[in-house]
Design a protein around this motif. Structure first.
Motif, PDB file in Angstrom:
ATOM      1  N   ARG A  40     -68.134 -65.022  35.108  1.00 50.11           N
ATOM      2  CA  ARG A  40     -67.618 -64.281  33.926  1.00 50.11           C
ATOM      3  C   ARG A  40     -66.458 -63.144  34.423  1.00 50.11           C
ATOM      4  O   ARG A  40     -65.529 -63.333  33.870  1.00 50.11           O
ATOM      5  CB  ARG A  40     -68.717 -63.717  33.098  1.00 50.11           C
ATOM      6  N   GLN A  41     -66.938 -62.604  35.425  1.00 49.24           N
ATOM      7  CA  GLN A  41     -65.837 -61.521  35.878  1.00 49.24           C
ATOM      8  C   GLN A  41     -64.776 -62.055  36.457  1.00 49.24           C
ATOM      9  O   GLN A  41     -63.679 -61.571  36.384  1.00 49.24           O
ATOM     10  CB  GLN A  41     -66.626 -60.414  36.752  1.00 49.24           C
ATOM     11  N   LEU A  42     -64.750 -63.286  37.141  1.00 52.45           N
ATOM     12  CA  LEU A  42     -63.633 -63.938  37.587  1.00 52.45           C
ATOM     13  C   LEU A  42     -62.716 -64.594  36.456  1.00 52.45           C
ATOM     14  O   LEU A  42     -61.877 -65.105  36.893  1.00 52.45           O
ATOM     15  CB  LEU A  42     -63.958 -64.799  38.589  1.00 52.45           C
ATOM     16  N   GLY A  43     -63.593 -65.026  35.482  1.00 49.13           N
ATOM     17  CA  GLY A  43     -62.773 -65.598  34.374  1.00 49.13           C
ATOM     18  C   GLY A  43     -62.879 -67.171  34.550  1.00 49.13           C
ATOM     19  O   GLY A  43     -62.006 -67.861  34.183  1.00 49.13           O
ATOM     20  N   THR A  44     -64.147 -67.438  35.232  1.00 49.86           N
ATOM     21  CA  THR A  44     -63.965 -68.974  35.298  1.00 49.86           C
ATOM     22  C   THR A  44     -65.582 -69.365  35.220  1.00 49.86           C
ATOM     23  O   THR A  44     -66.380 -68.709  34.641  1.00 49.86           O
ATOM     24  CB  THR A  44     -63.649 -69.468  36.759  1.00 49.86           C
ATOM     25  N   SER A  45     -65.801 -70.616  35.344  1.00 48.31           N
ATOM     26  CA  SER A  45     -67.178 -71.273  35.200  1.00 48.31           C
ATOM     27  C   SER A  45     -67.816 -71.223  36.446  1.00 48.31           C
ATOM     28  O   SER A  45     -67.377 -71.140  37.326  1.00 48.31           O
ATOM     29  CB  SER A  45     -67.102 -72.668  34.964  1.00 48.31           C
TER      30      SER A  45
END
Length: 177
Positions: A40-45
């Motif tokens: 979530r923090q990296l903006g991915t799955s």
């Protein structure tokens, strides 16, 4: 103070996330999954997080997230930590401190063959990728050694479902009420 919870550590495929979900559900405790939070923090799955950014960046974020989430186990949460962040000295120190406060640190393990299957490495690979199994086995050995440095509390998930592993953890002294 709420009863202490549990932190699940283990190599990829050992079941930290899936056993964590089953354990949290049966214990009526919240689940915090470090891998999901990092993604979530990296903006991915979660499936793509480790390849979405350089590994060094992933490990930095993972260690920072882990530091925050280990504390939640003191309040009764089940924390699915994994093992990648165990190379960070601050994370190891936080785990030692949590254990001293009554948090149970459980090392989930499984046979190398089962872990390879769970990680999708049971199919033939291109020789262009090099010896994937050798690299994976070396990583497993390093991660297993790191887990053993943190706890003696080991649950083998080779031949169990997540629900069975969670029941085994609860039957052997999980501090969750």
């Amino acid at each position: 103070m709420s009863p202490a919870g549990v932190v699940l550590i283990g190599a990829p495929g050992a079941g930290c996330s899936s056993v964590g979900r089953a354990l949290a559900q049966t214990a009526g405790a919240p689940l915090v999954d470090v891998g999901e939070a990092v993604a979530r923090q990296l903006g991915t799955s979660p499936e793509l997080a480790l390849v979405a950014v350089p590994e060094e960046r992933y490990r930095e974020v993972e260690a920072a997230v882990a530091m925050g989430m280990i504390g939640q186990a003191r309040d009764g949460a089940v924390v699915a930590l994994g093992s990648g962040c165990l190379s960070d000295a601050a994370v190891r120190t936080a785990l030692e401190s949590a254990a001293a406060d009554g948090v149970r640190i459980v090392h989930l393990t499984a046979s190398a063959r089962r872990l390879a299957t769970r990680n999708g490495l049971d199919a033939p690979r291109s020789v262009a990728l090099g010896n994937v199994h050798q690299t994976f086995t070396r990583m497993l050995q390093e991660r297993e050694a790191a887990c053993r440095q943190v706890t003696d509390d080991v649950v083998d998930t080779t031949d169990t479902t997540p629900t069975q592993a969670a029941a085994l953890i609860r039957s052997t002294g999980l501090p969750l009420s």
